[in-house]
Design an enzyme around this catalytic site. Structure first.
Site, PDB file in Angstrom:
ATOM      1  N   HIS A  37      52.048 -59.426  -7.030  1.00  0.00           N
ATOM      2  CA  HIS A  37      53.085 -59.204  -8.038  1.00  0.00           C
ATOM      3  C   HIS A  37      54.369 -58.866  -7.294  1.00  0.00           C
ATOM      4  O   HIS A  37      54.446 -57.879  -6.566  1.00  0.00           O
ATOM      5  CB  HIS A  37      52.709 -58.064  -8.979  1.00  0.00           C
ATOM      6  CG  HIS A  37      53.737 -57.833 -10.049  1.00  0.00           C
ATOM      7  ND1 HIS A  37      53.728 -58.499 -11.255  1.00  0.00           N
ATOM      8  CD2 HIS A  37      54.828 -57.024 -10.085  1.00  0.00           C
ATOM      9  CE1 HIS A  37      54.753 -58.109 -11.985  1.00  0.00           C
ATOM     10  NE2 HIS A  37      55.439 -57.214 -11.305  1.00  0.00           N
ATOM     11  N   CYS A  38      55.383 -59.707  -7.475  1.00  0.00           N
ATOM     12  CA  CYS A  38      56.623 -59.552  -6.707  1.00  0.00           C
ATOM     13  C   CYS A  38      57.701 -58.897  -7.563  1.00  0.00           C
ATOM     14  O   CYS A  38      58.177 -59.502  -8.534  1.00  0.00           O
ATOM     15  CB  CYS A  38      57.116 -60.909  -6.214  1.00  0.00           C
ATOM     16  SG  CYS A  38      58.617 -60.781  -5.203  1.00  0.00           S
ATOM     17  N   PRO A  39      58.117 -57.685  -7.226  1.00  0.00           N
ATOM     18  CA  PRO A  39      59.190 -57.045  -7.999  1.00  0.00           C
ATOM     19  C   PRO A  39      60.545 -57.720  -7.795  1.00  0.00           C
ATOM     20  O   PRO A  39      61.454 -57.535  -8.606  1.00  0.00           O
ATOM     21  CB  PRO A  39      59.202 -55.606  -7.460  1.00  0.00           C
ATOM     22  CG  PRO A  39      58.628 -55.706  -6.083  1.00  0.00           C
ATOM     23  CD  PRO A  39      57.626 -56.822  -6.138  1.00  0.00           C
TER      24      PRO A  39
ATOM     25  N   GLY B 129      60.331 -60.196 -10.468  1.00  0.00           N
ATOM     26  CA  GLY B 129      59.897 -59.636 -11.741  1.00  0.00           C
ATOM     27  C   GLY B 129      58.741 -60.368 -12.367  1.00  0.00           C
ATOM     28  O   GLY B 129      58.625 -60.433 -13.599  1.00  0.00           O
ATOM     29  N   ASN B 130      57.848 -60.934 -11.545  1.00  0.00           N
ATOM     30  CA  ASN B 130      56.733 -61.709 -12.088  1.00  0.00           C
ATOM     31  C   ASN B 130      55.628 -61.770 -11.047  1.00  0.00           C
ATOM     32  O   ASN B 130      55.842 -61.470  -9.864  1.00  0.00           O
ATOM     33  CB  ASN B 130      57.207 -63.123 -12.443  1.00  0.00           C
ATOM     34  CG  ASN B 130      56.233 -63.860 -13.360  1.00  0.00           C
ATOM     35  OD1 ASN B 130      55.257 -63.281 -13.844  1.00  0.00           O
ATOM     36  ND2 ASN B 130      56.496 -65.130 -13.605  1.00  0.00           N
TER      37      ASN B 130
END
Length: 631
Positions: free
Chosen positions: A456-458, A461-462
């Site tokens: 999950h990549c901040p 945002g997804n």
């Protein structure tokens, strides 16, 4: 029959240490040392002396059949009012259950101190296959035992998530009350630290607002009573009523305060503020407005970045700049304290990315371009920007590979997995109620199962998964290119505006003069250099994992959890999905090269098998998604 698993005559006995008894009644001998007493050895294998209760407990089918054929009534209870069918269900003796039922055993016989049916005891012990078998023979899952509980309540109490799922899929009400009005959700919140049963019941729309008949507690009350931290957030996210009162007039917050549980007190108070329940004035309503807080968290990083550069650029003396930095830090501290919440980890990195790129565009347009007038840099900035924003949007808003299923498909999945004896929680998501495809994982941030989950990549945002991973790689590549072009343009800008006026001698003096020449561009150059470092490192790491390891980030970190990687202390994990460096890259980026490259099209949303046959590298045909029973 006491409600104590330690008192049950399961397989932990002295005789079991001497022999191994199979489910079908056959006996496998073990090599005994010469020092062992011959009399003990002879007694260990002498099952002909067992009475039918003991033979049932240990699953000695031949001995049980011998006694029954000699006239023993299978319905006859023992001294504890426990029948043979109870003992067979308790000890998971499926063949004996079938045999006793064929001989007239009553499947819903109440017995023991708890007045339980065989289905109740199979549920207490967590024997899913026994539960399935008994229900296939017509056991009634709605009957209550002497304590007023039906099997679904017992499954929730003892954290047997798979049995809870199976009972609901077979038609049991997720909100069924026991004699005291306790629902399965209340029992799970009160008795079970593992959040899986609670998540599953909430997914099956268990009512979080129901109250029991004795204390008038809701599920949130019961979670507070037992200080069950693991389920609180799930209940609050589902909309549990924080103002509900029990028969003593206590809210969940009152119970948390009484138990001096500071973590729960803060969590409930934050929820009350978010829902607008504790507003006393206009200022508090403004601070607690979720949209206002979201906007503040979104624009705060840009404000801080701009503030740092502006302070460096201003012409005040050093003591004045230090004072302004102190004021900026104080403003940020106050903002963080009153406006930041749990969403900051999801919003913050994305806001930093947006703010950084925006300020670099402003700097290039208003400072760098008027000095350079370099047409090539314009084309490079425009090209990398187009690639960056396209891939960013696809990474941010596109479906990463969410594993979906309708309610009917979820029920069918649970029933088929249970009845086929393939119900493994490591491959089943208790939140989404789906069988997880190979390489998938449930993302706690998105609360969804993602096919071929990478991470999950901040920054976007997804989640990064099967359907958007290549766009994420494009996002990294074009960001690295744009930042590199910006740093080159910044250095060219200094060559035109600062270098001619720097001192001729002394490195330190030249650096200080350069920093004083245009501090704003120096600040953004350093910011761009920092971002370039992590972007380049992440891009190289991703390419290494894709091409050389044929793994995702999640698989590389947790390969020891997945059997198909064969990782152990003495061996290195090897991906069964590896087809060689070139083919891995071709498959990942879907490079056709005018038909010269033949792709391996694998639908990771519907693939459940990790095995790769030698003939599969190219031409593997997965089961079409629309024809697969687990969508």
């Amino acid at each position: 029959m006491a409600d104590d698993e330690n008192n049950l005559p399961l397989l932990a006995s002295e005789e079991v240490n001497q022999v191994s008894l199979e489910e079908d009644g056959s006996v496998l001998t073990r090599q005994l040392s010469p020092q062992q007493d011959p009399e003990i050895r002879t007694a260990a294998f002498n099952t002909t002396r067992y009475d039918i209760i003991k033979a049932t407990q240990y699953g000695i089918i031949d001995r049980c059949k011998e006694i029954v054929e000699n006239g023993y009534d299978v319905r006859q209870p023992d001294a504890e009012n426990v029948t043979l069918l109870h003992w067979a269900a308790i000890n998971n003796r499926k063949e004996l259950v079938r045999y006793y039922l064929s001989k007239g055993a009553y499947i819903d016989q109440l017995g023991g101190d708890l007045m339980s049916t065989p289905l109740h005891w199979a549920t207490r012990q967590g024997h899913l296959q026994m539960v399935v078998l008994l229900m296939q023979y017509g056991a009634d899952p709605s009957l209550r035992d002497g304590e007023g509980c039906s099997p679904i309540h017992l499954a929730a109490q003892f954290a047997h998530t798979t049995i809870v799922a199976y009972l609901i899929a077979k038609g049991q009400d997720a909100n069924m009350p026991d004699r005291n009005g306790m629902t399965p959700l209340m029992w799970a919140c009160y008795r079970v630290v593992n959040p899986d049963p609670t998540r599953l019941l909430l997914t099956f729309n268990a009512d979080i607002h129901l109250r029991d008949r004795v204390h008038h507690n809701t599920a949130l009350h019961w979670a507070q009573v037992s200080s069950n931290h693991s389920v609180i957030q799930n209940l609050l996210n589902t909309g549990a009523n924080v103002d509900a009162t029990n028969d003593k007039g206590e809210t969940p917050l009152d119970i948390a305060i009484d138990k001096n549980n500071q973590w729960m007190v803060e969590k409930l108070q934050a929820t009350r503020r978010d829902r607008g329940l504790d507003h006393s004035n206009i200022l508090q309503r403004f601070i607690n407005d979720k949209k206002v807080r979201w906007s503040v968290m979104w624009f705060c990083p840009m404000f801080v970045l701009f503030g740092i550069g502006a302070i460096f650029q201003c012409g005040h003396p050093y003591w004045g700049k230090l004072l302004m930095f102190a004021c900026l830090g104080l403003i940020f501290h106050i903002t963080r304290k009153f406006f930041f919440d749990d969403r900051v980890m999801d919003i913050g990195p994305l806001a930093v990315f947006m703010g950084t790129i925006f300020l670099k565009y402003v700097t290039y347009i208003f400072w760098v371009w008027p000095v350079l007038r370099d047409v090539l840099s314009v084309f490079l900035v425009a090209g990398f920007s187009a690639g960056l924003w396209y891939n960013f949007y696809k990474s941010w808003k596109s479906d990463p590979g969410i594993v979906k299923a309708s309610r009917e498909q979820k029920f069918r999945t649970v029933v088929e997995l249970a009845e086929q004896d393939t119900f493994d929680l490591s491959w089943f998501c208790t939140t989404c109620i789906v069988k997880k495809p190979v390489r998938s994982k449930h993302c706690s941030s998105c609360n969804k199962c993602i096919a071929k989950f990478d991470h999950h990549c901040p920054w976007v945002g997804n989640c990064v998964g099967a359907l958007n991973h290549k766009y994420f790689m494009g996002y990294l590549f074009f960001m690295m290119g744009l930042l590199s072009v910006y740093m080159y343009c910044s250095m060219e800008y200094w060559n035109h505006t600062c270098i001619p006026y720097l001192p001729k001698h002394g490195i330190v003096a030249r650096l200080l003069s350069l920093a004083q020449c245009h501090p704003w561009t120096i600040w953004l150059f350093l910011n761009a250099a920092l971002h370039t470092i992590w972007v380049t490192a992440l891009l190289v790491c991703q390419l290494y994992q894709i091409a050389w390891l044929a793994m995702t980030t999640n698989e590389r970190i947790n390969c020891h959890r997945y059997q198909h990687f064969g990782a152990s202390r003495n061996s290195r994990a090897k991906s069964p999905f590896d087809r060689g460096v070139f083919r891995n890259l071709v498959d990942f980026f879907e490079l056709r090269c005018c038909g010269l490259c033949k792709l391996d099209r694998v639908d990771w949303l519907t693939r459940y098998d990790a095995e790769m046959k030698p003939s599969e590298p190219y031409g593997y045909q997965p089961v079409p998604r629309e024809n697969y029973q687990y969508v």
